[in-house]
Design a protein around this motif. Structure first.
Motif, mmCIF file in Angstrom:
data_model
loop_
_atom_site.group_PDB
_atom_site.id
_atom_site.type_symbol
_atom_site.label_atom_id
_atom_site.label_comp_id
_atom_site.label_asym_id
_atom_site.label_seq_id
_atom_site.Cartn_x
_atom_site.Cartn_y
_atom_site.Cartn_z
ATOM 1 N N GLY B 15 0.829 -1.216 0.000
ATOM 2 C CA GLY B 15 0.000 0.000 0.000
ATOM 3 C C GLY B 15 0.856 1.255 0.000
ATOM 4 O O GLY B 15 0.607 2.204 -0.755
ATOM 5 N N LEU B 16 1.898 1.245 0.855
ATOM 6 C CA LEU B 16 2.794 2.413 0.924
ATOM 7 C C LEU B 16 3.521 2.587 -0.413
ATOM 8 O O LEU B 16 3.723 3.710 -0.886
ATOM 9 N N GLY B 17 3.913 1.469 -0.996
ATOM 10 C CA GLY B 17 4.592 1.513 -2.293
ATOM 11 C C GLY B 17 3.720 2.191 -3.329
ATOM 12 O O GLY B 17 4.172 3.054 -4.080
ATOM 13 N N TYR B 18 2.443 1.820 -3.321
ATOM 14 C CA TYR B 18 1.532 2.433 -4.297
ATOM 15 C C TYR B 18 1.309 3.906 -3.970
ATOM 16 O O TYR B 18 1.382 4.775 -4.833
ATOM 17 N N ARG B 19 1.075 4.174 -2.662
ATOM 18 C CA ARG B 19 0.722 5.547 -2.244
ATOM 19 C C ARG B 19 1.880 6.523 -2.499
ATOM 20 O O ARG B 19 1.657 7.615 -3.016
ATOM 21 N N TYR B 20 3.105 6.135 -2.114
ATOM 22 C CA TYR B 20 4.210 7.095 -2.177
ATOM 23 C C TYR B 20 5.168 6.861 -3.344
ATOM 24 O O TYR B 20 5.475 7.770 -4.102
ATOM 25 N N TYR B 21 5.660 5.595 -3.478
ATOM 26 C CA TYR B 21 6.697 5.369 -4.496
ATOM 27 C C TYR B 21 6.147 5.560 -5.902
ATOM 28 O O TYR B 21 6.753 6.231 -6.740
ATOM 29 N N SER B 22 4.960 4.987 -6.155
ATOM 30 C CA SER B 22 4.429 5.104 -7.511
ATOM 31 C C SER B 22 4.060 6.563 -7.811
ATOM 32 O O SER B 22 4.159 7.019 -8.941
ATOM 33 N N LYS B 23 3.672 7.306 -6.762
ATOM 34 C CA LYS B 23 3.340 8.731 -6.946
ATOM 35 C C LYS B 23 4.605 9.500 -7.341
ATOM 36 O O LYS B 23 4.594 10.320 -8.266
ATOM 37 N N PHE B 24 5.699 9.165 -6.627
ATOM 38 C CA PHE B 24 6.984 9.805 -6.932
ATOM 39 C C PHE B 24 7.384 9.518 -8.382
ATOM 40 O O PHE B 24 7.750 10.426 -9.140
ATOM 41 N N VAL B 25 7.278 8.233 -8.768
ATOM 42 C CA VAL B 25 7.669 7.845 -10.131
ATOM 43 C C VAL B 25 6.765 8.541 -11.162
ATOM 44 O O VAL B 25 7.232 9.057 -12.180
ATOM 45 N N ALA B 26 5.478 8.594 -10.858
ATOM 46 C CA ALA B 26 4.527 9.195 -11.802
ATOM 47 C C ALA B 26 4.788 10.682 -11.981
ATOM 48 O O ALA B 26 4.740 11.196 -13.106
ATOM 49 N N GLU B 27 5.075 11.372 -10.856
ATOM 50 C CA GLU B 27 5.195 12.835 -10.943
ATOM 51 C C GLU B 27 6.592 13.301 -11.319
ATOM 52 O O GLU B 27 6.753 14.221 -12.123
ATOM 53 N N GLY B 98 6.154 -3.156 -10.158
ATOM 54 C CA GLY B 98 5.305 -1.969 -10.276
ATOM 55 C C GLY B 98 5.861 -1.009 -11.310
ATOM 56 O O GLY B 98 5.150 -0.557 -12.219
ATOM 57 N N VAL B 99 7.168 -0.715 -11.179
ATOM 58 C CA VAL B 99 7.800 0.234 -12.098
ATOM 59 C C VAL B 99 7.809 -0.337 -13.521
ATOM 60 O O VAL B 99 7.589 0.385 -14.498
ATOM 61 N N HIS B 100 8.031 -1.641 -13.626
ATOM 62 C CA HIS B 100 8.093 -2.289 -14.939
ATOM 63 C C HIS B 100 6.736 -2.235 -15.656
ATOM 64 O O HIS B 100 6.641 -1.780 -16.797
ATOM 65 N N ASP B 101 5.679 -2.644 -14.955
ATOM 66 C CA ASP B 101 4.355 -2.678 -15.593
ATOM 67 C C ASP B 101 3.866 -1.270 -15.904
ATOM 68 O O ASP B 101 3.328 -1.001 -16.979
ATOM 69 N N PHE B 102 4.077 -0.375 -14.931
ATOM 70 C CA PHE B 102 3.694 1.023 -15.067
ATOM 71 C C PHE B 102 4.506 1.663 -16.205
ATOM 72 O O PHE B 102 3.972 2.362 -17.081
ATOM 73 N N GLY B 103 5.811 1.389 -16.207
ATOM 74 C CA GLY B 103 6.723 2.005 -17.184
ATOM 75 C C GLY B 103 6.425 1.558 -18.612
ATOM 76 O O GLY B 103 6.393 2.386 -19.531
#
Lengths: 85, 580
Positions: B15-27, B98-103
């Motif tokens: 959950g934290l990974g999605y909330r913070y890390y993916s937000k960082f990567v996205a922005e 997460g980064v791979h699928d998102f990327g």
């Protein structure tokens, strides 16, 4: 509560039907492409005795033709006698 | 340690990974733009390019990527103890998958919705496309062999599951008919189909005459079968033949007839399975009896083999094919990519997490765990059976009797494996046809020629190798190879994203670090296995594995070299990296 449940069911139905709808649409599109080819084969050099009559459909087919050439990766109409954009 | 606590810790980190890390990567890294016109809008044709609600797209993406692989890998990998498997699944999902699928989703969206294969061609070069095709070919060939092996063994081990699984085929044809021909909605029919399957499961677990138990028909384990083989080997052989005939037919039928309706039923099974297991976990509140780390291991080291044993569930190249193949063409807004791509990977992490928990809570004591997981070979062949029994143990929390829940869980695993088998055989047919185009061999483009080639090579691969487990040992021996090919594909995709980010002048550490990690682990594991185990002077000499392993190893080295040159290149070519 009831409306939320309904929304959930709709969402689930939508998830389920998405790939199916795409597959059916894709088969229909292929059929349409074949139909277009039969109608306007003259334009790509295949003799078509009905060309004179099918040409009358031209105004109705314009939008579809435009979609087709965009889908085939051509930004502009490839046929000089068939301008749509 | 308590299993609920472990599940909670895992969920919180995800959950934290999605909330913070993916937000960082996205922005900060991908800099997603809500105003960017996605391919779904730009090339909208209501067939492939359709702007889709992000929740719907997530549901579709998740059900496409989740299958039997995130269950099989973790069930084997707990051999090294639960902590390494847990950490790799959780951290792998957050920082790699997460980064791979998102990327791959974002990269494809920014490049007209093209797939990673096409993008590899554009970003790395012409040879990359053929390399890509070969890797996917080997990957799907192994998927076919491994999953055919998995299904045949589950049929032998859990004969009560045979009838419900076979009932699924006419039910799927029925759904295909009423949805396509009668234009009815599909939710109710697929729920009815699921109910029929589970009712069949209840009856077949109760009455032995409904269990299609080939081994019993031939006089039990010690009985004799055909061609001088034992009863178990004959049963295995028959199931493989039946499966191959089935996949041949399934792969040449139009997809709406059988494959898609099966997918509808299976997506319910995914929801039902996850629900039963997590709710059951809360009621049963089991203790973890497996060791934190298994120090008794002497044959195969967890480092680096753990990272290729759990592929799906931690990072999987197959997901990149789905992300860039279909999902990217349907993304409504670019900012939705985070929800669809990253959260899709998190969904699979959740599935892998419950697979680990089911396997490590099944045994009454640590000694019994160690006795079953006595060697890597034993873990590979028995891990899935342990998962099924462990999962039925969790399901007992909902008051379901053990015999019925075992059958239901085995049906879920078989159905997932069968869907994967169906799609991968179809994919293999397409790749053979595409290679036929590349190498100017038009005969390979014919449907039945390509399908026959795919079916015969897969059947040969799973039947030919004869090892310690008798006929068909090749199936499970291939699992690490499946992992390596899959990780290799993931590595290439991460590399493509890194090259793209570098060319845009952005920080590409978020993708290059997992790429280096995954590639390093894959190469190291391959080197160890190919040279020290499978080669003619190795400890476990096996020419088939040596040949396959060596081919993938050479591909991996080739890609590493290409990676260096692509990353350090000057880029004076005119490749369009981003749509203006």
């Amino acid at each position: 509560m009831r409306s939320k449940m309904k929304a959930l069911v709709n969402w689930y139905e939508e998830v389920l039907s998405m790939p199916h709808r795409r597959e059916v649409a894709s088969e229909l599109r292929d059929e349409d492409d074949l139909f277009l080819l039969l109608l306007y084969s003259e334009m790509i050099g295949i003799p078509n005795p009905a060309y004179y009559y099918t040409l009358e459909l031209y105004p109705y087919m314009m939008e579809k033709f435009h979609d087709w050439h965009l889908r085939m990766g051509m930004e502009k109409s490839p046929l000089s006698g068939f301008r749509c954009c | 340690m308590n299993a609920i606590v472990l599940a909670l810790i895992g969920m919180i980190i995800l959950g934290l990974g999605y909330r913070y890390y993916s937000k960082f990567v996205a922005e900060k890294i991908f800099r997603l733009d809500p105003n960017y016109i996605t391919p779904a809008h730009r090339y909208k044709d209501d067939v492939d390019f359709v702007p889709t609600n992000k929740f719907v797209l997530w549901g579709h993406h998740f059900t496409s990527v989740a299958g039997a692989a995130p269950i099989v890998g973790p069930a084997i990998a707990v051999y090294w103890g639960w902590l390494p498997a847990f950490l790799w699944v959780i951290l792998g999902t957050v920082f790699a998958a997460g980064v791979h699928d998102f990327g791959t989703l974002v990269l494809s969206v920014r490049n007209k919705g093209q797939s990673v294969g096409t993008l590899a061609h554009r970003l790395i070069g012409q040879r990359a496309k053929i390399l890509f095709l070969f890797i996917i070919l080997i990957l799907v060939l192994m998927v076919n062999a491994v999953f055919a092996w998995v299904i045949s063994n589950l049929f032998i081990q859990f004969p009560a599951s045979v009838l419900p699984v076979f009932i699924q085929i006419p039910l799927a044809l029925w759904i295909g008919h009423i949805v396509y021909k009668k234009k009815q909605k599909m939710l109710v029919p697929s729920l009815i189909a699921l109910a029929v399957m589970y009712i069949a499961a209840i009856f077949s677990s109760q009455y032995s005459f409904l269990q299609i138990d080939l081994v019993r028909y031939m006089g039990g384990d010690a009985g004799t079968g055909l061609f001088g083989l034992g009863a178990v080997s004959t049963a295995f052989f028959i199931w493989i033949v039946v499966l191959m005939i089935y996949v041949y037919i399934a792969s040449v039928l139009p997809v709406w007839k059988l494959l898609q309706p099966r997918d509808f039923i299976n997506s319910h099974q995914l929801v039902v399975g996850l629900g039963i297991l997590y709710i059951g976990l809360i009621f049963v509140n089991p203790k973890i009896t497996a060791p934190i780390t298994n120090t008794a291991v002497g044959d195969v080291s967890w480092f680096p083999l753990l990272f290729i044993t759990i592929a799906c569930g931690a990072i999987s190249g197959f997901h990149g094919l789905v992300s860039s193949g279909t999902s990217s063409k349907q993304l409504d807004k670019e900012t939705d990519a985070r929800f669809v791509g990253y959260l899709g990977a998190v969904g699979e992490g959740v599935l892998a997490l419950i697979a680990i928990i089911a396997a490590i809570t099944f045994f009454p004591s640590k000694e019994e765990f160690l006795a079953t997981y006595s060697s890597f070979g034993a873990a590979s062949s028995g891990g899935l059976g342990v998962f099924i029994k462990g999962a039925s143990n969790l399901a007992s929390g909902l008051g379901i009797p053990a015999s019925i829940s075992t059958t239901i869980v085995s049906i879920i695993v078989v159905s997932f494996a069968a869907t994967t088998l169906d799609s991968s055989l179809r994919l293999m047919r397409y790749i053979i046809a595409e290679l036929g185009v590349e190498y100017k061999m038009p005969v390979l483009e014919k449907k039945h020629v390509a399908t026959s080639l795919a079916v015969f090579s897969s059947a040969a691969l799973v039947l030919l190798p004869k090892g310690p487990q008798g006929l068909g040992s090749g199936g499970y021996l291939l699992w690490p190879l499946f992992g390596t090919a899959n990780q290799l594909l993931a590595g290439i995709s991460l590399l493509l994203i890194s090259i793209w980010l570098k060319r845009l002048g952005r920080n590409y550490l978020v993708t290059i670090i997992p790429m280096v990690f995954v590639m390093f682990m894959t190469l190291w594991a391959m080197f160890q296995q190919v040279i020290f185990q499978w080669s003619w002077f190795g400890s476990n000499s096996n020419m088939l594995l040596f040949i396959f392993g060596a081919i993938i190893f050479v591909f991996a080295i080739w890609i590493m070299l290409t990676a260096f040159s692509a990353l350090s290149g000057k880029y004076d070519d005119k490749i369009i990296i981003e749509d203006e």
